[in-house]
Design a protein around this motif. Structure first.
Motif, PDB file in Angstrom:
ATOM      1  N   GLN A  52       7.225  -7.474  -6.618  1.00  0.00           N
ATOM      2  CA  GLN A  52       8.899  -6.428  -6.767  1.00  0.00           C
ATOM      3  C   GLN A  52       7.616  -5.720  -8.287  1.00  0.00           C
ATOM      4  OE1 GLN A  52      12.034  -8.404  -7.282  1.00  0.00           O
ATOM      5  NE2 GLN A  52      11.223  -8.553  -9.780  1.00  0.00           N
ATOM      6  N   ALA A  53       8.525  -4.462  -8.040  1.00  0.00           N
ATOM      7  CA  ALA A  53       8.020  -3.539  -9.361  1.00  0.00           C
ATOM      8  C   ALA A  53       9.123  -2.812  -9.787  1.00  0.00           C
ATOM      9  CB  ALA A  53       6.475  -3.378  -9.214  1.00  0.00           C
ATOM     10  N   PRO A  54       9.622  -2.159 -10.892  1.00  0.00           N
ATOM     11  CA  PRO A  54      10.092  -0.949 -11.302  1.00  0.00           C
ATOM     12  C   PRO A  54       9.695   0.690 -10.720  1.00  0.00           C
ATOM     13  CG  PRO A  54       9.517  -2.055 -13.123  1.00  0.00           C
ATOM     14  CD  PRO A  54       8.440  -3.221 -11.773  1.00  0.00           C
ATOM     15  N   ALA A  55       8.219  -0.229 -10.259  1.00  0.00           N
ATOM     16  CA  ALA A  55       7.403   1.657 -10.807  1.00  0.00           C
ATOM     17  C   ALA A  55       6.887   1.749  -9.268  1.00  0.00           C
ATOM     18  CB  ALA A  55       6.589   2.004 -11.818  1.00  0.00           C
ATOM     19  N   THR A 104       5.333  -3.244   2.947  1.00  0.00           N
ATOM     20  CA  THR A 104       6.599  -2.627   3.697  1.00  0.00           C
ATOM     21  C   THR A 104       7.561  -2.109   2.542  1.00  0.00           C
ATOM     22  OG1 THR A 104       6.712  -3.468   5.906  1.00  0.00           O
ATOM     23  CG2 THR A 104       8.627  -3.090   5.290  1.00  0.00           C
ATOM     24  N   ILE A 105       7.626  -1.098   2.838  1.00  0.00           N
ATOM     25  CA  ILE A 105       8.418  -1.343   1.149  1.00  0.00           C
ATOM     26  C   ILE A 105      10.439  -0.796   1.258  1.00  0.00           C
ATOM     27  CG2 ILE A 105       9.032   0.387  -0.686  1.00  0.00           C
ATOM     28  CD1 ILE A 105       6.398   1.988   0.427  1.00  0.00           C
ATOM     29  N   VAL A 156       8.072  -4.772  -2.085  1.00  0.00           N
ATOM     30  CA  VAL A 156       7.298  -4.599  -1.555  1.00  0.00           C
ATOM     31  C   VAL A 156       6.068  -6.264  -0.261  1.00  0.00           C
ATOM     32  CG1 VAL A 156       4.851  -3.586  -0.585  1.00  0.00           C
ATOM     33  CG2 VAL A 156       6.474  -2.253  -2.427  1.00  0.00           C
ATOM     34  N   LEU A 157       6.952  -5.615   0.924  1.00  0.00           N
ATOM     35  CA  LEU A 157       5.968  -6.881   1.863  1.00  0.00           C
ATOM     36  C   LEU A 157       4.808  -6.501   1.665  1.00  0.00           C
ATOM     37  CD1 LEU A 157       7.119  -9.888   3.063  1.00  0.00           C
ATOM     38  CD2 LEU A 157       7.612  -8.308   4.975  1.00  0.00           C
ATOM     39  N   GLY A 206      -3.152   9.245   0.561  1.00  0.00           N
ATOM     40  CA  GLY A 206      -3.391  10.324   0.554  1.00  0.00           C
ATOM     41  C   GLY A 206      -2.821  11.027   2.183  1.00  0.00           C
ATOM     42  N   GLY A 207      -3.830  12.212   2.739  1.00  0.00           N
ATOM     43  CA  GLY A 207      -3.126  12.699   3.913  1.00  0.00           C
ATOM     44  C   GLY A 207      -3.572  12.431   5.462  1.00  0.00           C
ATOM     45  N   LEU A 208      -3.335  12.750   6.394  1.00  0.00           N
ATOM     46  CA  LEU A 208      -4.338  13.094   7.285  1.00  0.00           C
ATOM     47  C   LEU A 208      -5.542  13.307   7.631  1.00  0.00           C
ATOM     48  CD1 LEU A 208      -1.045  14.552   9.006  1.00  0.00           C
ATOM     49  CD2 LEU A 208      -1.341  12.274   8.358  1.00  0.00           C
ATOM     50  N   SER A 209      -6.197  13.425   6.552  1.00  0.00           N
ATOM     51  CA  SER A 209      -7.671  13.862   7.074  1.00  0.00           C
ATOM     52  C   SER A 209      -8.435  12.682   7.370  1.00  0.00           C
ATOM     53  CB  SER A 209      -8.807  14.325   6.247  1.00  0.00           C
ATOM     54  OG  SER A 209      -8.251  14.130   4.564  1.00  0.00           O
ATOM     55  N   ILE A 210      -9.238  12.926   8.395  1.00  0.00           N
ATOM     56  CA  ILE A 210     -10.293  11.376   8.399  1.00  0.00           C
ATOM     57  C   ILE A 210      -9.822  10.486   8.798  1.00  0.00           C
ATOM     58  CG2 ILE A 210     -12.326  10.850   8.341  1.00  0.00           C
ATOM     59  CD1 ILE A 210     -12.804  12.527   5.985  1.00  0.00           C
ATOM     60  N   PRO A 211      -8.885  10.046  10.374  1.00  0.00           N
ATOM     61  CA  PRO A 211      -7.734   9.000  10.662  1.00  0.00           C
ATOM     62  C   PRO A 211      -8.842   8.163  10.640  1.00  0.00           C
ATOM     63  CG  PRO A 211      -7.505  11.484  12.433  1.00  0.00           C
ATOM     64  CD  PRO A 211      -8.362  11.575  10.920  1.00  0.00           C
ATOM     65  N   LYS A 212      -9.977   8.294  11.384  1.00  0.00           N
ATOM     66  CA  LYS A 212     -10.966   6.811  11.600  1.00  0.00           C
ATOM     67  C   LYS A 212     -11.468   6.425  10.063  1.00  0.00           C
ATOM     68  CE  LYS A 212     -15.685   9.367  11.151  1.00  0.00           C
ATOM     69  NZ  LYS A 212     -16.662  10.170  11.750  1.00  0.00           N
ATOM     70  N   LEU A 213     -11.331   6.761   9.147  1.00  0.00           N
ATOM     71  CA  LEU A 213     -11.481   6.138   8.117  1.00  0.00           C
ATOM     72  C   LEU A 213     -10.072   5.128   7.596  1.00  0.00           C
ATOM     73  CD1 LEU A 213     -13.478   8.542   5.784  1.00  0.00           C
ATOM     74  CD2 LEU A 213     -13.821   6.428   7.317  1.00  0.00           C
ATOM     75  N   GLY A 214      -9.096   5.484   8.378  1.00  0.00           N
ATOM     76  CA  GLY A 214      -7.609   4.324   7.949  1.00  0.00           C
ATOM     77  C   GLY A 214      -6.597   5.734   7.688  1.00  0.00           C
ATOM     78  N   ALA A 215      -6.814   7.193   7.290  1.00  0.00           N
ATOM     79  CA  ALA A 215      -5.676   8.297   6.700  1.00  0.00           C
ATOM     80  C   ALA A 215      -4.712   7.777   8.092  1.00  0.00           C
ATOM     81  CB  ALA A 215      -5.733   9.598   7.134  1.00  0.00           C
ATOM     82  N   THR A 216      -3.487   7.811   7.432  1.00  0.00           N
ATOM     83  CA  THR A 216      -2.210   7.235   7.918  1.00  0.00           C
ATOM     84  C   THR A 216      -0.923   9.089   7.706  1.00  0.00           C
ATOM     85  OG1 THR A 216      -0.918   5.636   6.196  1.00  0.00           O
ATOM     86  CG2 THR A 216      -2.696   4.919   8.603  1.00  0.00           C
ATOM     87  N   SER A 217       0.297   8.500   8.042  1.00  0.00           N
ATOM     88  CA  SER A 217       1.364   9.093   7.156  1.00  0.00           C
ATOM     89  C   SER A 217       2.294   8.089   6.212  1.00  0.00           C
ATOM     90  CB  SER A 217       2.246   9.555   8.222  1.00  0.00           C
ATOM     91  OG  SER A 217       2.246   9.216   9.516  1.00  0.00           O
ATOM     92  N   PHE A 218       1.684   7.282   5.446  1.00  0.00           N
ATOM     93  CA  PHE A 218       2.640   6.476   5.289  1.00  0.00           C
ATOM     94  C   PHE A 218       3.220   7.094   4.328  1.00  0.00           C
ATOM     95  CE2 PHE A 218       3.314   3.254   2.165  1.00  0.00           C
ATOM     96  CZ  PHE A 218       3.232   2.243   2.496  1.00  0.00           C
ATOM     97  N   ALA A 219       2.288   8.100   3.310  1.00  0.00           N
ATOM     98  CA  ALA A 219       3.224   8.316   1.912  1.00  0.00           C
ATOM     99  C   ALA A 219       4.316   9.351   2.477  1.00  0.00           C
ATOM    100  CB  ALA A 219       1.736   9.330   0.990  1.00  0.00           C
ATOM    101  N   TYR A 220       3.843  10.268   3.211  1.00  0.00           N
ATOM    102  CA  TYR A 220       4.860  11.515   3.921  1.00  0.00           C
ATOM    103  C   TYR A 220       6.032  11.002   4.598  1.00  0.00           C
ATOM    104  CZ  TYR A 220       0.646  13.979   4.276  1.00  0.00           C
ATOM    105  OH  TYR A 220      -0.091  15.193   3.677  1.00  0.00           O
ATOM    106  N   ASP A 221       5.877   9.888   5.365  1.00  0.00           N
ATOM    107  CA  ASP A 221       6.728   8.578   5.429  1.00  0.00           C
ATOM    108  C   ASP A 221       7.633   7.590   4.789  1.00  0.00           C
ATOM    109  OD1 ASP A 221       6.339   9.416   8.426  1.00  0.00           O
ATOM    110  OD2 ASP A 221       4.400   7.486   8.360  1.00  0.00           O
ATOM    111  N   VAL A 222       7.262   7.448   3.758  1.00  0.00           N
ATOM    112  CA  VAL A 222       7.748   6.648   2.643  1.00  0.00           C
ATOM    113  C   VAL A 222       8.355   7.939   2.107  1.00  0.00           C
ATOM    114  CG1 VAL A 222       7.745   5.111  -0.032  1.00  0.00           C
ATOM    115  CG2 VAL A 222       6.571   5.425   2.529  1.00  0.00           C
ATOM    116  N   ALA A 223       8.041   9.086   1.234  1.00  0.00           N
ATOM    117  CA  ALA A 223       8.790   9.742   1.015  1.00  0.00           C
ATOM    118  C   ALA A 223       9.944  10.359   1.759  1.00  0.00           C
ATOM    119  CB  ALA A 223       8.140  10.691   0.435  1.00  0.00           C
TER     120      ALA A 223
END
Length: 392
Positions: free
Chosen positions: A153-156, A135-136, A145-146, A162-179
């Protein structure tokens, strides 16, 4: 996990881009924490290339990538080339071979690439937190980050999830949500390098499930000569996966089933073997079941000698530009990558840092840069990770 709460960089996502970025930054003396919600790093690497990891393509240039900005990838790709990654693979003693079209694969297993990346991380003193959700928050010029129950914590912060491909391997919208939380624009994510589905009158081609042929497939600017495979749902195979990245609903896929035959080949066949049927003539070039289906669709059961030259010319044109209108794709579940993602307009092409959020970086598949099939997406992962690591 470490006892210390502060790092120079926190990287979220232990795939190809994330692990490589962590390793490079760590070896530059940065204190790096690599986080992934999966307990096992590199899961997409492990299944790639049939378990042998098509880890790069020796011909990779920016022209092999799709993006709203076709020039964005040039900087990173020019500063970390396929030869650079091959050098790393060679240093680790991993045997490899070239298949068709510049594609490089491990002789052994994809596990060797994951092990190599983890060894490189260890060499850089990278600390890891796998199997941990993150959690950021951003305050006082730092990313907080929790991770599980631990606060770091970090300055960077590097988004490499990644993206949304192959959700069975754990793909999520995490990067998009943070962006989105930081106000960064997103180019609509879509499945890419994915089988296409057929319905209606074209569904009869599903009876050819398992049949493949060397073809030229085209959608707009995307044209590829490789194998096409008929499936119980529609079309697949390398040629179709390639053009799927260019496909939108309503678009037509044009297939040349006879790319090696010159104009007038049927008229020549009529003169040479007038008693041959179209089906038999096609069977010299194509698999029997495909030759039968195409000749039936063309409606020419007679011997070539009984057909007019005009009819033969029309058949040639159809076979060289057979059109399919897919009704969809097999979606993110079967897509090898995601096209679209965090807009390149938001990022520096040199460092991968967000222009409006100091210290926030995005690399790999999360960015709106999508490579062709054949090792190009891994090369983008390595190159974008290298660009960010050099700036951390």
């Amino acid at each position: 996990m470490t006892d210390s709460r502060s790092f120079d960089a926190i990287i979220i996502g232990a795939g190809a881009a994330g692990m490589f970025c962590a390793a490079l930054a760590g070896q530059r003396g940065r204190r790096v924490l690599l986080i992934d919600h999966s307990p096992e790093p590199g899961r997409k690497i492990l299944i790639s290339g049939g378990g042998r990891c098509n880890f790069t393509n020796i011909g990779a240039t920016a022209s092999n990538y799709l993006s709203a900005n076709p020039h964005f990838a040039k900087s990173a790709l020019s500063r970390f080339t396929p030869a650079d990654f091959i050098d790393l693979v060679d240093r680790h003693g991993i045997a490899w071979h070239e298949k068709t079209l510049g594609q490089l694969f491990c002789d052994g297993s994809s596990k060797q690439i994951v092990a190599m990346l983890l060894e490189e991380c260890a060499a850089g003193g990278v600390q890891t937190a796998f199997g941990q959700a993150a959690t950021i928050e951003h305050r006082d010029g730092a990313f907080h980050v929790l991770v599980g129950k631990d606060a770091v914590q970090a300055p960077a912060l590097v988004l490499a999830s990644g993206g949304l491909s192959i959700p069975k391997l754990g793909a999520t919208s995490f990067a998009y949500d943070v962006a989105r939380r930081f106000g960064l624009k997103i180019v609509e994510p879509r499945p890419a390098l994915v089988p296409l589905t057929l319905s209606g009158e074209q569904a009869l081609f599903k009876t050819l499930s398992g049949v493949s042929a060397d073809v030229v497939a085209q959608i707009g600017a995307g044209e590829f000569r490789e194998a096409a495979l008929f499936t119980h749902r529609g079309l697949s195979g390398p040629a179709i996966l390639q053009v799927s990245s260019y496909w939108r609903h309503g678009d037509t896929v044009t297939i040349d089933f006879v790319p090696d035959l010159l104009a007038g080949w049927l008229r020549q066949a009529k003169r040479d073997a007038p008693n041959n049927t179209l089906r038999r003539q096609l069977g010299r070039t194509l698999p029997d079941r495909l030759a039968e289906t195409l000749s039936d669709q063309l409606g020419h059961p007679h011997e070539l000698g009984r057909m007019t030259d005009l009819a033969l010319e029309a058949a040639e044109r159809r076979l060289s530009a057979w059109q399919f209108t897919p009704n969809g794709s097999e979606g993110f579940a079967k897509a090898e990558v995601t096209i679209g993602g965090i807009s390149t307009a938001e990022l520096s092409s040199k460092t991968m840092e967000a222009k409006r959020v100091a210290g926030l970086y995005v690399i790999g598949e999360a960015v709106d840069v999508t490579g062709w099939l054949g090792g190009y997406n891994f090369q983008w992962a390595w190159a974008s990770a290298h660009a960010a690591a050099a700036a951390l």
